[in-house]
Each structure stands twice: as C-alpha cells, then as structure tokens.
Write an enzyme that holds these catalytic residues in place. Structure first.
Site, short mmCIF file in Angstrom:
data_model
loop_
_atom_site.label_atom_id
_atom_site.label_comp_id
_atom_site.label_asym_id
_atom_site.label_seq_id
_atom_site.Cartn_x
_atom_site.Cartn_y
_atom_site.Cartn_z
N ARG A 37 42.75 42.41 56.50
CA ARG A 37 43.34 41.13 56.08
C ARG A 37 44.37 40.61 57.10
O ARG A 37 44.63 39.42 57.14
CB ARG A 37 43.98 41.26 54.71
CG ARG A 37 42.93 41.32 53.63
CD ARG A 37 43.55 41.04 52.28
NE ARG A 37 42.55 40.65 51.34
CZ ARG A 37 42.47 41.11 50.10
NH1 ARG A 37 43.35 41.99 49.67
NH2 ARG A 37 41.53 40.68 49.30
N LYS A 197 31.96 41.87 34.48
CA LYS A 197 32.46 40.68 33.75
C LYS A 197 31.34 39.64 33.62
O LYS A 197 31.20 38.73 34.44
CB LYS A 197 33.66 40.09 34.48
CG LYS A 197 34.87 41.00 34.41
CD LYS A 197 36.06 40.36 35.08
CE LYS A 197 36.94 41.39 35.73
NZ LYS A 197 36.67 41.61 37.15
N GLY A 344 35.69 42.26 45.77
CA GLY A 344 36.35 43.48 46.24
C GLY A 344 35.46 44.71 46.27
O GLY A 344 35.44 45.46 47.24
N GLY A 367 38.15 36.81 44.11
CA GLY A 367 38.18 35.74 43.10
C GLY A 367 37.85 34.39 43.70
O GLY A 367 37.10 33.60 43.12
#
Ligand code: AMP
Length: 387
Positions: A37, A197, A344, A367
């Site tokens: 990152r 999810k 992720g 996300g």
C-alpha cells in the site's frame, strides 16, 4: 472526467495535502509486514515531489480507539525516507500547534507525514471542526486513498469539499481499470465470486448480468444459491431471507444468456471430521469447494478473455479449507486472460502464493472495489472536481 494531479497547474511551492491509504499490516514490533500500500502511492508522491511543492501526507492505520502507539504511522514515514532520502519528516500529531509549526517550517520539496488520522475520533465522524483544521494546512488537496474511497470521512470527503482538489495516480488507475473492464470487457468475461456476505455479493452478480459471459459462484455465498436451486446444503452458512432473491437472480442471469456455475462437490465438516462429498447431508457444513468444482472453475478460467474475482471460495483461513481458493488463484495466475482481483481475502491468497506479478490488476481497496463492481460511485471520488 475527474481532475488528476497532472491537471494541477502551478503547484510549485504550494502546500499540498495528500490523503494516502497506508493501512499496512504491522507485526508486534511495529515492522511493516507488507508495504504494497505504500509502494502503490509512490508514483503520486514522486510526481508531487518533483513539482517541488510542500507535501503533507496523511493516512489512517488500523482501527485505533484514540491514541495507540502500536498503530503509529512512524514506521510508514521511515519506509518513505528510503524512497525520498533527506526529504521526509514525521510529525507525531494529527492536528494542533505542533503540526502547524512543522508545516510553517517546510521548504519546497519537503515531505511531512502526519500521525494516524484515526487517533482523532473526528476523522471517521467527518466532523466539521476536524475538516476545517485539516483543510487549513494546505492550498490543494489530493486523494490517493482508494481503500477508503467508499467512506465519507473528514480527510477524504470533508476536506475535498473545502479545497481545490484532484485524484492521484493510484485512484486514477483503479477507476480506469474497473470502468474499462465493465464497459468493454474482453470476452469471454468470467466473474468469480466467493465470500460469505451474500447480501453484498448479490449486488455484484446483478451488476454483471448482461456484461459477463460466465459467473462462478463459490464460498459461503454459494449455499444460498444452491438452496435456491433446491439442493441440500446441510448446516452450511446460508441467508434464508435472500433465497428468493437468489432464485430471481439465477433466473435473470440465465435468461440473459449468462452461464452460472455452482459448486458440485464440497469439502465439509461432519461433526469434527473433514470429508469430501458431492452431496451435503443434514449433519454437514460445506466449507470449501471440492475437486470437481475446482476443475469446472479452472476450465472456465482457462478459456477466459477477462477475469474479475472477488471473495475466497472457502473458509481459507483454516488450512483444511484453503484448497479451493488457492487452486483458483493458481488458475487465474496461469490464465492468459486480463485479470482483476479485488477484495482483501482474494488479494491475500494471490500474495500468499506469490502470484501477484501474474495478475494484471490487484486492487488496493476491498470495499471500494466491491462498490465499483456493483456499478456504484464512490463518495470520496464524487466530491473531486471534474474537468
Ligand atoms: P466476504 O467478506 O463476504 O468476502 O467473506 C470472506 C469470508 O468468507 C472469509 O473470512 C471466509 O472464511 C468466509 N467463507 C468463505 N467460504 C465459506 C464457507 N463455505 N463457509 C463459511 N465461511 C466461508
């Protein structure tokens, strides 16, 4: 089109506030375990530094509740010092007099890294007093924090509304990749969805109907779809409220000519025994896709022109149930298709296997990339000026 840093004119000597996503994993000694990152934003930092502006960098790291010495951005500043020797200074505060003093002392070409934004609870609340103070540090705002672009926080949403602004190279690339992949997909376009999810993932599937040629569904979410097909799922994870919706989506997808591939076998737990099975009986919990499913998925992946993958295909954190995710990661890495991996867990699987350089685009935001795959806009990008 959003304004990018290349469109900013006359920024020499100006104070530029750059929001990065330096949410890197740290070990218990504060050493950075994976600097992806940080390196992902180096081109943006380098470009701004080459313009000889005064660069103030801010980021969050982890989920601190107030000050937490284990989540300091100091190790990040040290990492940046290696890329920009003698230019980087660390300020151990987020706001206040010390920050103001450090900024006042900056010379053109200097880089100042502020402490973790989330040490101040006002960051996530998008509190106007926090926004005002952050905005007072700079003349221009640049957003390169793709990982939080789906959030409305002070440093990426509030501040953007207060200052002339632009996106950095990292966000520009993420937006371009997803836009191109969904507008002009290389065919056959194979989408792979896993994870648990179901509610979030249903939106992904809805958005790719009419765009993708094939969708491979695995992971925990697959059991809601299998139940919708009238297949026994034993005690596997399921969202009963979404079974009807899953049924509708399957019908719509097939009606639109999309091939839907669901698991045909499983690695399951029966009490505490791991078993491989084609059919789940009432005592079984499906926790990974089985060998036959891996083969079916790999065959589709092999012939793909473009692959988009989000979500693990099993409970891969437990090594007994990682095979599906790892074999799919391998198949995607081996494929000659243009490949995009977001989320992720799937990005983690690719990195663990050392396949990162075999993937065309590994998204830096879980996300945020999901929202783009759902066809949604990102609030922190919405507030950036258009050209
Ligand atoms: P998501 O955030 O929706 O992508 O879900 C990721 C999580 O799904 C990971 O923590 C996995 O362990 C979990 N997962 C994947 N497959 C299964 C499964 N068959 N049963 C339960 N959890 C699963």
């Amino acid at each position: 089109m959003k304004r990018t840093i290349k469109d900013l004119k006359n920024i020499q000597d100006k104070r530029v506030l750059l929001r990065c996503d330096f949410n890197v994993p740290l070990d218990k000694y504060g050493d950075i375990l994976d600097a992806t990152r940080i390196t992902a934003s180096i081109p943006t930092i380098k470009y701004l530094n080459d313009q000889n502006c005064k660069l103030i960098i801010c980021s969050h790291l982890g989920r601190p509740k107030g000050y937490d010495k284990f989540l300091s951005l100091f190790p990040v500043a040290v990492c940046l010092m290696k890329y920009f020797p003698n230019k980087v200074k660390f300020c151990p505060k987020v706001v206040g007099d010390e920050v103001k003093r450090d900024i006042a002392k900056m010379k053109s070409g200097d880089i100042l890294v502020l402490e973790n934004l989330r040490f101040d609870p006002r960051e996530e609340e998008n509190d106007p007093t926090f926004v005002k103070e952050l905005a007072s540090y700079a003349d221009i705002y640049v957003d390169d924090a793709f990982g939080v672009a789906h959030r409305k926080h002070a440093s990426n949403y509030g501040v953007a509304l207060k200052l002339p602004n632009a996106i950095g190279f990292l966000i520009e690339k993420e937006l371009n990749v997803f836009e191109e992949a969904f507008k002009n997909p290389k065919k056959p376009f194979v989408a792979i969805f896993g994870g648990a999810k179901v509610k979030d993932k249903l939106l992904l599937i809805k958005n790719i109907i009419g765009k993708a040629d094939t969708v491979l569904i695995g992971g925990g979410m697959a059991y809601t779809f299998l139940l919708a097909e009238g297949i026994n799922i034993g005690k596997s994870i399921v969202d009963l409220e979404l079974v009807d919706e899953a049924k509708k989506i399957l019908k719509e997808a097939r009606g639109a000519g999309m091939k839907v591939v669901l698991p045909v076998d499983h690695v399951a737990l029966k009490y505490d025994r791991v078993i491989k099975t084609n059919n789940l009986d009432a005592d079984m919990v499906g926790l990974d896709i089985g060998k036959k499913t891996i083969k079916l998925f790999a065959e589709e992946i092999k012939h793909a022109g473009q692959i988009v993958w989000n979500g693990p295909l099993g409970k891969y954190e437990d090594k007994r149930f990682k095979m599906g995710t790892f074999m799919v990661a391998k198949a995607v890495a081996k494929s000659s298709a243009y490949s995009i991996v977001g989320g992720g867990d799937s990005v983690g699987a690719i990195n663990t296997l050392g396949f990162a350089n075999k993937i065309d685009h590994l998204s830096t935001g879980g996300g945020a990339s999901m929202k783009l795959m759902e066809g949604k806009t990102l609030p922190a990008i919405e507030v950036i000026d258009t050209l």
